[in-house]
Design a protein around this motif. Structure first.
Motif, PDB file in Angstrom:
ATOM      1  N   VAL A   1       0.836  -1.040  -0.102  1.00  0.00           N
ATOM      2  CA  VAL A   1      -0.067   0.094  -0.040  1.00  0.00           C
ATOM      3  C   VAL A   1       0.835   1.239  -0.007  1.00  0.00           C
ATOM      4  O   VAL A   1       1.743   1.486   0.793  1.00  0.00           O
ATOM      5  CB  VAL A   1      -0.844   0.139   1.389  1.00  0.00           C
ATOM      6  N   VAL A   2       0.648   2.097  -0.987  1.00  0.00           N
ATOM      7  CA  VAL A   2       1.623   3.351  -0.970  1.00  0.00           C
ATOM      8  C   VAL A   2       0.840   4.418  -1.325  1.00  0.00           C
ATOM      9  O   VAL A   2       0.073   4.641  -2.191  1.00  0.00           O
ATOM     10  CB  VAL A   2       2.542   3.099  -2.164  1.00  0.00           C
ATOM     11  N   GLU A   3       0.955   5.179  -0.243  1.00  0.00           N
ATOM     12  CA  GLU A   3       0.232   6.745  -0.282  1.00  0.00           C
ATOM     13  C   GLU A   3       1.253   7.713  -1.318  1.00  0.00           C
ATOM     14  O   GLU A   3       2.394   7.656  -1.095  1.00  0.00           O
ATOM     15  CB  GLU A   3       0.013   7.385   0.912  1.00  0.00           C
ATOM     16  N   SER A   4       0.505   8.800  -1.893  1.00  0.00           N
ATOM     17  CA  SER A   4       1.234   9.711  -2.391  1.00  0.00           C
ATOM     18  C   SER A   4       0.526  10.966  -2.687  1.00  0.00           C
ATOM     19  O   SER A   4      -0.782  10.839  -2.498  1.00  0.00           O
ATOM     20  CB  SER A   4       1.693   9.428  -3.938  1.00  0.00           C
ATOM     21  N   GLY A   5       0.998  12.066  -2.942  1.00  0.00           N
ATOM     22  CA  GLY A   5       0.309  13.383  -3.298  1.00  0.00           C
ATOM     23  C   GLY A   5       0.470  14.185  -2.135  1.00  0.00           C
ATOM     24  O   GLY A   5       0.008  15.441  -2.312  1.00  0.00           O
ATOM     25  N   GLY A   6       0.885  13.984  -0.949  1.00  0.00           N
ATOM     26  CA  GLY A   6       1.173  15.015   0.010  1.00  0.00           C
ATOM     27  C   GLY A   6       2.061  16.157  -0.423  1.00  0.00           C
ATOM     28  O   GLY A   6       2.733  16.073  -1.502  1.00  0.00           O
ATOM     29  N   GLY A   7       1.853  17.313   0.545  1.00  0.00           N
ATOM     30  CA  GLY A   7       3.092  18.338   0.195  1.00  0.00           C
ATOM     31  C   GLY A   7       2.575  19.392   1.000  1.00  0.00           C
ATOM     32  O   GLY A   7       1.778  19.405   1.822  1.00  0.00           O
ATOM     33  N   SER A   8       2.908  20.704   0.785  1.00  0.00           N
ATOM     34  CA  SER A   8       2.935  21.879   1.268  1.00  0.00           C
ATOM     35  C   SER A   8       2.006  22.709   0.581  1.00  0.00           C
ATOM     36  O   SER A   8       2.451  23.027  -0.592  1.00  0.00           O
ATOM     37  CB  SER A   8       4.211  22.336   1.680  1.00  0.00           C
ATOM     38  N   VAL A   9       1.008  23.384   1.244  1.00  0.00           N
ATOM     39  CA  VAL A   9       0.034  24.289   0.596  1.00  0.00           C
ATOM     40  C   VAL A   9      -0.186  25.294   1.547  1.00  0.00           C
ATOM     41  O   VAL A   9       0.013  25.305   2.711  1.00  0.00           O
ATOM     42  CB  VAL A   9      -1.048  23.384   0.192  1.00  0.00           C
ATOM     43  N   GLN A  10      -0.808  26.365   1.084  1.00  0.00           N
ATOM     44  CA  GLN A  10      -1.361  27.434   1.776  1.00  0.00           C
ATOM     45  C   GLN A  10      -3.016  27.087   2.282  1.00  0.00           C
ATOM     46  O   GLN A  10      -3.590  26.157   1.535  1.00  0.00           O
ATOM     47  CB  GLN A  10      -1.604  28.702   1.066  1.00  0.00           C
ATOM     48  N   ALA A  11      -3.455  27.672   3.279  1.00  0.00           N
ATOM     49  CA  ALA A  11      -4.755  27.701   3.584  1.00  0.00           C
ATOM     50  C   ALA A  11      -5.561  28.120   2.748  1.00  0.00           C
ATOM     51  O   ALA A  11      -5.496  28.825   2.005  1.00  0.00           O
ATOM     52  CB  ALA A  11      -4.986  28.547   4.821  1.00  0.00           C
ATOM     53  N   GLY A  12      -6.618  27.247   2.486  1.00  0.00           N
ATOM     54  CA  GLY A  12      -7.853  27.556   1.156  1.00  0.00           C
ATOM     55  C   GLY A  12      -7.482  26.270   0.115  1.00  0.00           C
ATOM     56  O   GLY A  12      -8.288  26.453  -0.857  1.00  0.00           O
ATOM     57  N   GLU A  13      -6.316  26.056  -0.169  1.00  0.00           N
ATOM     58  CA  GLU A  13      -5.813  25.571  -1.326  1.00  0.00           C
ATOM     59  C   GLU A  13      -6.350  23.930  -1.226  1.00  0.00           C
ATOM     60  O   GLU A  13      -6.896  23.487  -0.078  1.00  0.00           O
ATOM     61  CB  GLU A  13      -4.551  25.608  -1.693  1.00  0.00           C
ATOM     62  N   SER A  14      -6.001  23.239  -2.309  1.00  0.00           N
ATOM     63  CA  SER A  14      -6.648  21.542  -2.262  1.00  0.00           C
ATOM     64  C   SER A  14      -5.158  20.913  -2.602  1.00  0.00           C
ATOM     65  O   SER A  14      -4.369  20.957  -3.201  1.00  0.00           O
ATOM     66  CB  SER A  14      -7.342  21.518  -3.347  1.00  0.00           C
ATOM     67  N   LEU A  15      -5.478  19.478  -2.211  1.00  0.00           N
ATOM     68  CA  LEU A  15      -4.556  18.512  -2.655  1.00  0.00           C
ATOM     69  C   LEU A  15      -5.422  17.059  -2.735  1.00  0.00           C
ATOM     70  O   LEU A  15      -6.266  16.827  -2.178  1.00  0.00           O
ATOM     71  CB  LEU A  15      -3.699  18.215  -1.369  1.00  0.00           C
ATOM     72  N   ARG A  16      -4.857  16.408  -3.598  1.00  0.00           N
ATOM     73  CA  ARG A  16      -5.310  15.068  -3.845  1.00  0.00           C
ATOM     74  C   ARG A  16      -4.381  13.984  -3.530  1.00  0.00           C
ATOM     75  O   ARG A  16      -3.446  13.677  -4.118  1.00  0.00           O
ATOM     76  CB  ARG A  16      -5.625  14.739  -5.494  1.00  0.00           C
TER      77      ARG A  16
END
Length: 125
Positions: free
Chosen positions: A4-19
């Motif tokens: 099982v491998v997760e991906s897609g994390g990162g650093s964003v500003q408040a109000g932004e999106s990630l998948r």
């Protein structure tokens, strides 16, 4: 061997999106309910269940992410997804994917089959 491998994390500003993605190999995701958990990166923090998706596509969410997060699954890709919108600093955590057993009605984790290694999401204000 199931991986099982997760991906897609990162650093964003408040109000932004990630998948986030949770890719599974070695077994079909159609056999499992899949859960997304998160754990704030500090000693002693617990791992909280954020969202579930069942083998038939039914889903359930923790109250604090309802309306902002959407869980989905692509059976052909053998991958689950967590779309996270309107992120805020309180969403900062390591996000984990789990294949396991759950009580949908109470959003309760019963037992794990497999965990991923996690992916870090950092939201700054």
């Amino acid at each position: 061997q199931v991986r099982v491998v997760e991906s897609g994390g990162g650093s964003v500003q408040a109000g932004e999106s990630l998948r986030l993605s949770c890719a599974v190999s070695g077994s079909s995701i159609t056999r499992y309910t899949m859960g997304w958990f998160r754990e704030a990166p500090a000693p002693g923090n617990q791992r909280d269940l954020v969202a579930l998706i069942g083998s038939k596509g039914d889903s359930s969410y923790a109250d604090y992410v309802k309306g902002r997060f959407t869980v989905s699954r692509g059976n052909a890709e053998n991958t689950a997804y967590l779309q996270m919108n309107s992120l805020n600093p309180e969403d900062t955590a390591i996000y984990y994917c789990n294949l396991g057993h759950y009580d949908f009605g109470s959003l309760r984790f019963i037992a794990s089959e497999y965990w991923g290694q996690g992916t870090l999401v950092t939201v700054s204000s």
